[in-house]
Design an enzyme around this catalytic site. Structure first.
Site, PDB file in Angstrom:
ATOM      1  N   ASP A 265      -0.227   9.074   0.599  1.00 34.80           N
ATOM      2  CA  ASP A 265       0.231  10.457   0.376  1.00 34.80           C
ATOM      3  C   ASP A 265       1.729  10.599   0.085  1.00 34.80           C
ATOM      4  O   ASP A 265       2.546   9.984   0.785  1.00 34.80           O
ATOM      5  CB  ASP A 265      -0.036  11.313   1.618  1.00 34.80           C
ATOM      6  CG  ASP A 265      -1.363  11.054   2.274  1.00 34.80           C
ATOM      7  OD1 ASP A 265      -2.201  10.359   1.687  1.00 34.80           O
ATOM      8  OD2 ASP A 265      -1.559  11.543   3.392  1.00 34.80           O
TER       9      ASP A 265
ATOM     10  N   TRP B  42       0.827  -1.220   0.000  1.00 33.07           N
ATOM     11  CA  TRP B  42       0.000   0.000   0.000  1.00 33.07           C
ATOM     12  C   TRP B  42       0.856   1.262   0.000  1.00 33.07           C
ATOM     13  O   TRP B  42       1.819   1.370   0.749  1.00 33.07           O
ATOM     14  CB  TRP B  42      -0.869  -0.003   1.263  1.00 33.07           C
ATOM     15  CG  TRP B  42      -1.545   1.306   1.532  1.00 33.07           C
ATOM     16  CD1 TRP B  42      -1.047   2.374   2.217  1.00 33.07           C
ATOM     17  CD2 TRP B  42      -2.850   1.697   1.091  1.00 33.07           C
ATOM     18  NE1 TRP B  42      -1.961   3.404   2.244  1.00 33.07           N
ATOM     19  CE2 TRP B  42      -3.087   3.008   1.568  1.00 33.07           C
ATOM     20  CE3 TRP B  42      -3.854   1.065   0.359  1.00 33.07           C
ATOM     21  CZ2 TRP B  42      -4.276   3.696   1.325  1.00 33.07           C
ATOM     22  CZ3 TRP B  42      -5.043   1.761   0.119  1.00 33.07           C
ATOM     23  CH2 TRP B  42      -5.239   3.058   0.602  1.00 33.07           C
ATOM     24  N   MET B  43       0.464   2.240  -0.811  1.00 38.35           N
ATOM     25  CA  MET B  43       1.094   3.564  -0.774  1.00 38.35           C
ATOM     26  C   MET B  43      -0.008   4.608  -0.771  1.00 38.35           C
ATOM     27  O   MET B  43      -0.982   4.472  -1.513  1.00 38.35           O
ATOM     28  CB  MET B  43       1.959   3.754  -2.021  1.00 38.35           C
ATOM     29  CG  MET B  43       2.462   5.174  -2.189  1.00 38.35           C
ATOM     30  SD  MET B  43       3.522   5.361  -3.633  1.00 38.35           S
ATOM     31  CE  MET B  43       2.385   4.980  -4.919  1.00 38.35           C
TER      32      MET B  43
ATOM     33  N   ARG C  65      -3.288  17.291  12.160  1.00 33.88           N
ATOM     34  CA  ARG C  65      -2.237  16.550  11.436  1.00 33.88           C
ATOM     35  C   ARG C  65      -1.751  17.252  10.168  1.00 33.88           C
ATOM     36  O   ARG C  65      -2.319  18.204   9.694  1.00 33.88           O
ATOM     37  CB  ARG C  65      -2.719  15.146  11.091  1.00 33.88           C
ATOM     38  CG  ARG C  65      -3.992  15.056  10.271  1.00 33.88           C
ATOM     39  CD  ARG C  65      -4.350  13.576  10.085  1.00 33.88           C
ATOM     40  NE  ARG C  65      -5.544  13.398   9.275  1.00 33.88           N
ATOM     41  CZ  ARG C  65      -6.779  13.338   9.750  1.00 33.88           C
ATOM     42  NH1 ARG C  65      -6.991  13.473  11.066  1.00 33.88           N
ATOM     43  NH2 ARG C  65      -7.817  13.169   8.946  1.00 33.88           N
ATOM     44  N   ASP C  66      -0.677  16.659   9.629  1.00 31.86           N
ATOM     45  CA  ASP C  66      -0.132  16.956   8.306  1.00 31.86           C
ATOM     46  C   ASP C  66       0.534  18.333   8.215  1.00 31.86           C
ATOM     47  O   ASP C  66       0.115  19.213   7.444  1.00 31.86           O
ATOM     48  CB  ASP C  66      -1.226  16.837   7.218  1.00 31.86           C
ATOM     49  CG  ASP C  66      -1.962  15.503   7.288  1.00 31.86           C
ATOM     50  OD1 ASP C  66      -1.385  14.546   7.833  1.00 31.86           O
ATOM     51  OD2 ASP C  66      -3.102  15.419   6.812  1.00 31.86           O
TER      52      ASP C  66
ATOM     53  N   GLN D 247       3.695   7.752   2.302  1.00 34.05           N
ATOM     54  CA  GLN D 247       3.010   6.905   3.273  1.00 34.05           C
ATOM     55  C   GLN D 247       2.981   5.478   2.731  1.00 34.05           C
ATOM     56  O   GLN D 247       2.519   5.254   1.593  1.00 34.05           O
ATOM     57  CB  GLN D 247       1.573   7.413   3.477  1.00 34.05           C
ATOM     58  CG  GLN D 247       1.488   8.814   4.051  1.00 34.05           C
ATOM     59  CD  GLN D 247       1.642   8.821   5.546  1.00 34.05           C
ATOM     60  OE1 GLN D 247       0.718   8.518   6.264  1.00 34.05           O
ATOM     61  NE2 GLN D 247       2.838   9.180   6.035  1.00 34.05           N
TER      62      GLN D 247
ATOM     63  N   TRP E  46       2.505   9.475  10.167  1.00 31.65           N
ATOM     64  CA  TRP E  46       1.598   9.991   9.146  1.00 31.65           C
ATOM     65  C   TRP E  46       2.231  11.166   8.399  1.00 31.65           C
ATOM     66  O   TRP E  46       3.405  11.488   8.575  1.00 31.65           O
ATOM     67  CB  TRP E  46       0.268  10.379   9.798  1.00 31.65           C
ATOM     68  CG  TRP E  46      -0.499   9.163  10.264  1.00 31.65           C
ATOM     69  CD1 TRP E  46      -0.078   7.858  10.262  1.00 31.65           C
ATOM     70  CD2 TRP E  46      -1.808   9.156  10.817  1.00 31.65           C
ATOM     71  NE1 TRP E  46      -1.059   7.051  10.768  1.00 31.65           N
ATOM     72  CE2 TRP E  46      -2.135   7.812  11.119  1.00 31.65           C
ATOM     73  CE3 TRP E  46      -2.760  10.148  11.086  1.00 31.65           C
ATOM     74  CZ2 TRP E  46      -3.360   7.457  11.667  1.00 31.65           C
ATOM     75  CZ3 TRP E  46      -3.981   9.796  11.634  1.00 31.65           C
ATOM     76  CH2 TRP E  46      -4.276   8.458  11.913  1.00 31.65           C
ATOM     77  N   SER E  47       1.387  11.835   7.620  1.00 29.33           N
ATOM     78  CA  SER E  47       1.939  12.776   6.633  1.00 29.33           C
ATOM     79  C   SER E  47       2.624  13.995   7.236  1.00 29.33           C
ATOM     80  O   SER E  47       2.337  14.399   8.367  1.00 29.33           O
ATOM     81  CB  SER E  47       0.829  13.232   5.684  1.00 29.33           C
ATOM     82  OG  SER E  47       0.585  12.181   4.795  1.00 29.33           O
TER      83      SER E  47
ATOM     84  N   GLU F 294      -7.199  18.010   5.471  1.00 27.99           N
ATOM     85  CA  GLU F 294      -6.019  17.152   5.527  1.00 27.99           C
ATOM     86  C   GLU F 294      -4.958  17.767   4.619  1.00 27.99           C
ATOM     87  O   GLU F 294      -5.267  18.491   3.665  1.00 27.99           O
ATOM     88  CB  GLU F 294      -6.354  15.738   5.041  1.00 27.99           C
ATOM     89  CG  GLU F 294      -7.362  15.014   5.924  1.00 27.99           C
ATOM     90  CD  GLU F 294      -7.537  13.555   5.524  1.00 27.99           C
ATOM     91  OE1 GLU F 294      -7.888  13.275   4.371  1.00 27.99           O
ATOM     92  OE2 GLU F 294      -7.317  12.687   6.385  1.00 27.99           O
TER      93      GLU F 294
HETATM   94  N1  DQQ Z   1      -3.236  10.263   5.124  1.00 28.24           N
HETATM   95  C1  DQQ Z   1      -2.361  10.286   6.262  1.00 28.24           C
HETATM   96  C2  DQQ Z   1      -2.846  11.405   7.108  1.00 28.24           C
HETATM   97  C3  DQQ Z   1      -3.543  12.276   6.131  1.00 28.24           C
HETATM   98  C4  DQQ Z   1      -4.227  11.299   5.243  1.00 28.24           C
HETATM   99  C5  DQQ Z   1      -2.383   8.950   6.944  1.00 28.24           C
HETATM  100  C6  DQQ Z   1      -4.612  11.863   3.906  1.00 28.24           C
HETATM  101  O1  DQQ Z   1      -1.786  12.058   7.772  1.00 28.24           O
HETATM  102  O2  DQQ Z   1      -4.435  13.173   6.747  1.00 28.24           O
HETATM  103  O3  DQQ Z   1      -1.889   7.944   6.107  1.00 28.24           O
HETATM  104  O4  DQQ Z   1      -4.723  10.893   2.921  1.00 28.24           O
END
Ligand code: DQQ
Length: 573
Positions: A54, A51-52, A177-178, A70, A113-114, A232
């Site tokens: 962001d 799996w891939m 996040r992110d 990711q 995470w991202s 996000e």
């Molecule tokens: N994917 C990440 C998050 C983000 C989301 C987790 C967006 O950090 O908000 O894999 O696709």
């Protein structure tokens, strides 16, 4: 080079499911799909398996492009999220390295995470990323390269200060996040945005720091919306007004606008505005409305994208996660899920009202055998096979002249939703001026086809140009989502040719209309039209003739995407 023109009379359109059909001479023998992996791509970035999602922290550093993303090291579904890491000298050929970050510490044990990278003092790259901690709270963490003299930046060390931002003072720990790439203001302080949701609405929290370790949240978010859900993967960067070059994130050049991008509702939306670094005020031209009118990077499959400034070529480059349009069971069966888009350079349009995207020039190095022609009339209700290239792995550019533009149909004022018009008026639905465009990943008998096309309408003395990507007949298989995509393009066809470029790569079609004003990415999974059994056509299913002023199609070579473990050390030449 063999180009055969086949005229199809209107009756055959009726006979064959009211769709566009053709017959042609001794073609390639139709075979059933035999390849185990017909949907793996040849020149899009993807890991060997699993799996891939962001793209994370893309950067250019000491002559090398880095892409983190990711990744689930164990399965073709989301989980165990780590930062995988690959490097390239040209954004086309890639080497997979060891993972940069794995979920092993209390502050990220449930997932790395991202996030983004920032280059401090022009020489020290650092990562800011979201960790899902032992209590599944989202926190922001810092990581730095173990050895700055390693241009491949293989090993990363997580900061002993982690987590460096936590969900306190009423911040929802599930929606925090992110972090973006940080930028430095005139006061020397670093600024960064973090995506957040408050009372069900999206906002970009603003933090400031002197040393990149201690961060203070600003009382006000940089921007928020009452119309949208959680944001996000926010992105915030300057674009030059009427300029040909990209702009560094920390630049304080005057002739710029700022872009704020947020990912929500399965799409990447952006707004433009003026940012004042002394006050951190962002005054927007038009705000997010979440009513179908918002600008999108791409009107198809395209999510959680991220840009970076390429200081070598002075351009800003956009990467995005392109999801599958198939169900999870099929992903598990094929052993992988997700692609990255072809990196796109991104600029502000001359009108200043939208962004323009174009595949990075390096991708043209993969162009091989070419077929080309000019000034070819496409009669109403006809198709033209473009033969002589491998149509499952191709780059196609086409432009149209419309001498019959005055015959365009009147636009119904109720037609406000372009995606809806595209799904109702598919490629087989005849119009006056249009639909005209190309059929890609088509089977010989045209039972399978993905149509990318235009329709022209008249409205209040002006012309409206609609671009569609119609997947309704993209596969004889039942599983895939075959929704159509569409958008209006800001072109005046009286003064400008209608142009289209499509990058076709087995299960993905990235299309750029009006020289990058509208982009539509589709994932398709043909049953028949795979490898050598895929065909490419130009078509016109309007009643009036159009002229192809220029067509160029190239076979695309396979990009070299390898794992470092197969070589002693990362080396591309
Ligand atoms: N994917 C990440 C998050 C983000 C989301 C987790 C967006 O950090 O908000 O894999 O696709």
């Amino acid at each position: 080079m063999k180009i055969s023109v086949i005229w199809v009379i209107f009756f055959s359109l009726l006979v064959f499911d009211n769709g566009i059909q053709c017959s042609h001479g001794a073609g390639r023998k139709l075979q059933s799909a035999s390849t185990e992996q017909p949907y793996r791509t040849a020149y899009h970035f993807q890991p060997p398996k699993n799996w891939m999602n962001d793209p994370n922290g893309p950067l250019y550093y000491k002559g090398i492009y880095h892409l983190f993303y990711q990744y689930n090291p164990y399965a073709a579904v989301w989980g165990n999220i780590s930062w995988a890491h690959s490097i390239s000298y040209d954004l086309v050929n890639w080497i997979h390295l060891d993972h940069a970050l794995s979920p092993e510490d209390p502050f990220d044990i449930n997932g790395c995470w991202s996030g983004s990278t920032t280059i401090l003092s022009r020489e020290k790259p650092v990562i800011l990323y979201t960790g899902s901690d032992t209590e599944n709270r989202q926190v922001q963490n810092l990581a730095v390269p173990k050895n700055l003299s390693d241009p491949f930046l293989v090993e990363w060390v997580k900061s002993s200060h982690n987590p460096i931002m936590t969900p306190v003072d009423g911040i929802d720990p599930q929606n925090f996040r992110d972090p973006t790439t940080a930028w430095q203001g005139p006061d020397g302080l670093w600024r960064v945005l973090v995506g957040n949701r408050m009372n069900g609405h999206g906002r970009a929290l603003l933090y400031r720091s002197q040393d990149f370790v201690s961060w203070t949240r600003s009382k006000d978010p940089l921007h928020s919306s009452t119309k949208t859900d959680m944001w996000e993967c926010p992105d915030f960067y300057p674009v030059a007004i009427d300029g040909k070059y990209g702009v560094d994130t920390s630049s304080q050049e005057k002739f710029t606008k700022h872009v704020l991008k947020a990912s929500f509702n399965h799409h990447d939306y952006y707004i433009l505005g003026n940012y004042t670094p002394t006050t951190d005020n962002f005054s927007v031209d038009t705000d997010f409305m979440d009513n179908g009118s918002d600008l999108r990077y791409d009107y198809g499959q395209f999510y959680a994208s991220k840009t970076f400034f390429d200081s070598a070529k002075k351009r800003r480059i956009l990467w995005s996660w392109i999801q599958e349009s198939e169900n999870t069971t099929y992903d598990i069966k094929k052993g992988w899920s997700g692609l990255q888009s072809i990196p796109r350079s991104i600029l502000l349009s001359k009108t200043g009202k939208q962004l323009i995207q174009w595949p990075v020039e390096e991708i043209e190095e993969l162009r091989a055998k070419n077929v080309s022609y000019q000034s070819k009339q496409l009669k109403g209700g006809s198709i033209l096979e473009v033969s002589g290239i491998t149509a499952s792995q191709a780059d196609v550019e086409i432009s149209f002249d419309l001498s019959n533009i005055k015959e365009a149909e009147l636009m119904d004022p109720s037609w406000v939703d372009p995606q809806l018009i595209c799904s109702q008026k598919t490629a087989s639905f005849r119009g006056s001026v249009g639909p005209f465009g190309i059929l890609v990943l088509a089977s010989e008998d045209l039972t399978e086809q993905t149509a990318i096309f235009f329709r022209i309408f008249r409205s209040n003395g002006k012309y409206v140009v609609l671009m569609c990507s119609d997947q309704s007949r993209s596969s004889l298989r039942e599983g895939p989502n075959k929704a159509s995509y569409g958008a209006f393009i800001d072109i005046d066809p009286l003064y400008e040719k209608i142009s289209l470029r499509s990058l076709i790569d087995h299960s993905i079609v990235e299309s750029f209309g009006g020289e990058g004003r509208v982009c539509i990415t589709a994932r398709v999974y043909p049953k028949l039209a795979i490898d050598e059994q895929a065909y490419l056509f130009a078509f016109n299913n309007g009643t009036f003739d159009v002229t192809i002023s220029n067509l160029n199609a190239w076979n695309m070579k396979k990009a070299q995407i390898v794992s470092a473990t197969k070589r002693r050390k990362p080396h591309l030449n």
